[in-house]
Design an enzyme around this catalytic site. Sequence first.
Site, PDB file in Angstrom:
ATOM      1  N   GLY B  51       0.862  -1.177   0.000  1.00 31.89           N
ATOM      2  CA  GLY B  51       0.000   0.000   0.000  1.00 31.89           C
ATOM      3  C   GLY B  51       0.896   1.223   0.000  1.00 31.89           C
ATOM      4  O   GLY B  51       1.784   1.349   0.855  1.00 31.89           O
ATOM      5  N   ALA B  52       0.664   2.120  -0.945  1.00 33.75           N
ATOM      6  CA  ALA B  52       1.586   3.238  -1.144  1.00 33.75           C
ATOM      7  C   ALA B  52       1.886   4.024   0.139  1.00 33.75           C
ATOM      8  O   ALA B  52       3.053   4.203   0.491  1.00 33.75           O
ATOM      9  CB  ALA B  52       1.047   4.155  -2.245  1.00 33.75           C
ATOM     10  N   ARG B  92      11.469  -1.376  -4.181  1.00 31.65           N
ATOM     11  CA  ARG B  92      10.347  -1.495  -5.135  1.00 31.65           C
ATOM     12  C   ARG B  92      10.435  -0.337  -6.105  1.00 31.65           C
ATOM     13  O   ARG B  92       9.953   0.768  -5.830  1.00 31.65           O
ATOM     14  CB  ARG B  92       8.993  -1.467  -4.409  1.00 31.65           C
ATOM     15  N   ASP B 240      -5.008   4.345  -7.589  1.00 30.11           N
ATOM     16  CA  ASP B 240      -3.555   4.423  -7.761  1.00 30.11           C
ATOM     17  C   ASP B 240      -3.135   5.725  -8.423  1.00 30.11           C
ATOM     18  O   ASP B 240      -2.086   6.270  -8.115  1.00 30.11           O
ATOM     19  CB  ASP B 240      -3.044   3.226  -8.553  1.00 30.11           C
ATOM     20  N   ASN B 250      -6.984   2.133 -10.970  1.00 27.28           N
ATOM     21  CA  ASN B 250      -6.994   1.390  -9.708  1.00 27.28           C
ATOM     22  C   ASN B 250      -6.905  -0.091 -10.049  1.00 27.28           C
ATOM     23  O   ASN B 250      -6.889  -0.488 -11.218  1.00 27.28           O
ATOM     24  CB  ASN B 250      -8.263   1.716  -8.903  1.00 27.28           C
ATOM     25  N   LYS B 251      -6.848  -0.908  -9.024  1.00 24.52           N
ATOM     26  CA  LYS B 251      -6.730  -2.367  -9.186  1.00 24.52           C
ATOM     27  C   LYS B 251      -7.652  -2.896 -10.283  1.00 24.52           C
ATOM     28  O   LYS B 251      -8.800  -2.488 -10.389  1.00 24.52           O
ATOM     29  CB  LYS B 251      -7.083  -3.021  -7.855  1.00 24.52           C
TER      30      LYS B 251
END
Lengths: 353, 353
Positions: B51-52, B92, B240, B250-251
């Site tokens: 999670g960012a 990452r 996102d 988003n996802k």
Amino acid sequence: MPVRPIRWKSGLLDGCVELIDQTLLPGKLVWLECRDAETMFEAIQVLRVRGAPAIGVAAAMGLVLAVRNAPENENGFFDALSKARDYLASSRPTAVNLFWALDRMVARAKSLKGRPVSVIKQTLFDEALTIQREDANMCRSIGGFGAVLVPQSATILTHCNAGSLATAEYGTALAVVYTAVEQGKKIQVYADETRPLLQGARLTAWELQQAGVPVTVLCDNAAGWLMQTKKIDLVIVGADRIVANGDTANKIGTYSLAVLAWRHNVPFYVAAPSSTFDLSLADGSAIPIEMRSGDEIGRPFASRVVPDGVPCYNPAFDVTPAELIRGIVTERGVISPVCRERIREVLAPSQTN
Amino acid sequence: MPVRPIRWKSGLLDGCVELIDQTLLPGKLVWLECRDAETMFEAIQVLRVRGAPAIGVAAAMGLVLAVRNAPENENGFFDALSKARDYLASSRPTAVNLFWALDRMVARAKSLKGRPVSVIKQTLFDEALTIQREDANMCRSIGGFGAVLVPQSATILTHCNAGSLATAEYGTALAVVYTAVEQGKKIQVYADETRPLLQGARLTAWELQQAGVPVTVLCDNAAGWLMQTKKIDLVIVGADRIVANGDTANKIGTYSLAVLAWRHNVPFYVAAPSSTFDLSLADGSAIPIEMRSGDEIGRPFASRVVPDGVPCYNPAFDVTPAELIRGIVTERGVISPVCRERIREVLAPSQTN
């Protein structure tokens, strides 16, 4: 050539039924030999054979296995037949094709009462093969009618498995694919994995791969994005029940797919034999929907759920257009309606250039 | 109370970071102790923390771990800081919040050049805790603004995990849920399992269960049918990236969900901090979409993917209304348009009563 998932090998007395154990796909292709009704019962019960038409064929052949060595006197034979019918009918209590095939077999036998039992046995054997052949022909017809709807070069999206594995051969939705391919059309298929039991990933991908039809698996939730970003020419699925007005019950997720196709103006087709229609119900609201165990969702899958060599379409994200978003909640307030002006207004002053 | 997935325990020199190992959820709740940068690097790399916003907090704290025992001379310290920054940044490579947090920390240190290194170390420690506190406050603000949109009694559908596990606490989409619950509203949540990596089933279901909010998991493909058959008051998801016109990445699956919500006239909301907006892009077509390994789809899951005790919504079928079906292909021909009259015409003569 599409696979034929079930076949009678050799003659009535010395032969056996061979069927693909679908519970082991796509990891292993195992042909299960059924030489008695008990083996067939278990195969139907635990879904080694599945799909309404395929179950009908399996049950008819199972009945032949059950009575081929039954007494040669009429009373003894019909007693054995009746017991075998009830036994096989209990393997999957809600499978309509199972009862239909068994009852057709029993009726055929009864129509021959008075003839020698050996003749009745041979006739039942022929009847089981006829059921299989009729199902294959029906699938071929569906394929022929459906292929007309498929462009010369087409990308087709499908859901679950309405393929040869579910029928005597060819399938329903996939009959359309196979026939179009035979006609020289250039077809590629996207197969929804079809959670929770993954019939699309495991079975549809496997049988299309076997038949040499290019297939890519996607997670069900990616279908919308796929339609948004790639050319999907049509969606075609099978059906479990179609009522008088055309409302169609099918594997969970079919409805979402239809809405998404509609949004993208992609034609959405259903392929099914006429036996799937239930004209006694006026519309879909009368169809009872089976609720299944949550463990199918929460518990693990098989260790390999897509055949080796079949690509998967796996975008991590998608883009939702602003017009579908009622509001964006930020720590500075809610942006609603979602439009450039309101975004800048709420984000101001820090991000206004 | 929603969980806080990451915390600094005790003081600068004797303390450590504790974080929930999210790769073990929902099976096991394990707090991982990070006493050095290497442990934190690995935790970020293999998604023990994800999670960012949570990654930003973890990286800042990781930098503190990396330099708390660095040389007390200025050159030696800044050399160590720079190396640690680059090291952690490589955990990452595409995580924007990771770079943002690390660069904010380095800038803060540089602003103190000339001061004793021990003071700089203490300031960095404070800065990491500030980043965490600011993120928590931001989530609280989002929750406050969003809760206004939630009726007194509401059934809310969400996708993926935009919850406390992804942030310092509270989350973004789930902050709205938690705040509404705190306000005494009667909330129940449906969580899409979110294939392929099942963040909804594993993480959203787990953290809502921990917080005592009723939650039911469904397969992504059941969302349309859920909206069709049960009252869903609103859909809320995270984001996102949101571009200038409001198009939202988003996802995967978010877009399908938005189309389905629109079809059912269910309000569809996005919850996100203003840092998620990228006003340099005019619309969503410019957003690059990461394509990930097909093995995420084809290879197995963890053995338990929904927390024990969380129910799953598992209808086996759904009903697709006739209006969404372009044609029904049968062995007797194609029924199109799909309506009572044409159905009877094609099925005739066998099923016309």
